[in-house]
Design a protein around this motif. Structure first.
Motif, short mmCIF file in Angstrom:
data_model
loop_
_atom_site.label_atom_id
_atom_site.label_comp_id
_atom_site.label_asym_id
_atom_site.label_seq_id
_atom_site.Cartn_x
_atom_site.Cartn_y
_atom_site.Cartn_z
N PRO A 133 2.64 -60.97 95.08
CA PRO A 133 1.99 -60.07 94.12
C PRO A 133 2.93 -58.98 93.60
CG PRO A 133 0.58 -60.44 96.03
CD PRO A 133 1.93 -60.99 96.37
N LEU A 134 3.83 -58.49 94.45
CA LEU A 134 4.76 -57.46 93.99
C LEU A 134 5.76 -58.02 92.99
CD1 LEU A 134 3.78 -56.48 96.99
CD2 LEU A 134 5.55 -54.76 96.63
N GLY A 135 6.22 -59.25 93.25
CA GLY A 135 7.13 -59.88 92.31
C GLY A 135 6.46 -60.18 90.98
N PHE A 136 5.22 -60.66 91.03
CA PHE A 136 4.50 -60.95 89.80
C PHE A 136 4.27 -59.67 89.01
CE2 PHE A 136 0.96 -62.08 87.07
CZ PHE A 136 1.21 -63.40 86.74
N ALA A 137 3.98 -58.57 89.70
CA ALA A 137 3.77 -57.30 89.01
C ALA A 137 5.02 -56.89 88.25
CB ALA A 137 3.39 -56.22 90.02
#
Length: 227
Positions: A133-137
């Motif tokens: 999720p942090l990478g997608f953000a």
């Protein structure tokens, strides 16, 4: 949203993005093996509950908050969100899934049009690996998408992968899969709206049956998916 950011967001949400999302069932395959899921109605109900009890309470609020932190260049906040994400993965399979997809997204970003952005190095430095999720953000920030659109894309990408998993493992036909996807698409906007108003204190990862099934899947005799 103008055409180029919109296309980039569609690209990031696509199951064709080379991060391996298609290879996971997130406990669904174990639910099928245990007899909890066996047809269109039960598979659709399972995924709607997972959207409501897991994504809307955990991954989506995390993504929204990470999106703001990446925009602000707040590396300390990113580190704190990453630590929470890593600590709340309830099984080895779920933790390894997030790490593998996060690492794969870093590799993709380093070969993208945004390769020179220093925040990619900040993402890559998260130990033991950056969470998905942090990478997608970060990818959606680089694409020029706002947090609301980023969360919708994240949720719909998840829905497509899970419906494909149900097609293979239940198994289900394409018409049934499209009906399930339609139900999920209707449920995603309220889930995103709830995630956008979720403060740190209300963000949670608590789905005991999903955790039990995910743990059982690690030793399941016959399986199609990595988790």
């Amino acid at each position: 949203m103008s055409a180029i950011p919109l296309l980039h967001l569609m690209w990031l949400a696509s199951p064709a993005l080379p991060v391996g999302g298609f290879s996971y069932s997130e406990g669904l395959e174990a639910a099928i093996d245990a007899g909890r899921v066996g047809d269109e109605a039960s598979a659709g109900g399972w995924l709607l509950l997972q959207l409501d009890l897991v994504l809307a309470r955990s991954e989506l609020p995390l993504l929204v908050q990470a999106h703001a932190a990446w925009q602000a260049g707040d590396a300390g906040r990113i580190e704190a969100l990453h630590a929470w994400h890593h600590a709340t993965r309830e099984t080895a399979e779920l933790r390894l899934q997030g790490e593998q997809m996060g690492r794969s997204l870093v590799d993709w970003l380093r070969n993208s049009a945004w390769a020179g952005d220093d925040r990619i190095d900040t993402l890559a430095a998260l130990a033991p690996a950056p969470g998905w999720p942090l990478g997608f953000a970060l990818a959606t920030v680089l694409a020029g998408a706002d947090a609301r659109d980023a969360a919708h894309a994240f949720a719909f990408g998840w829905a497509e992968n899970m419906v494909q998993a149900a097609m293979k493992a239940v198994p289900l036909g394409q018409a049934a899969a499209q009906r399930m996807l339609a139900r999920l698409a209707e449920a995603i906007p309220p889930a995103v709206a709830r995630a956008q108003s979720t403060p740190d204190a209300d963000r949670q990862a608590f789905a005991p049956m999903l955790a039990i099934l995910s743990a059982r899947h690690e030793t399941q005799y016959s399986r199609l998916f990595r988790s």
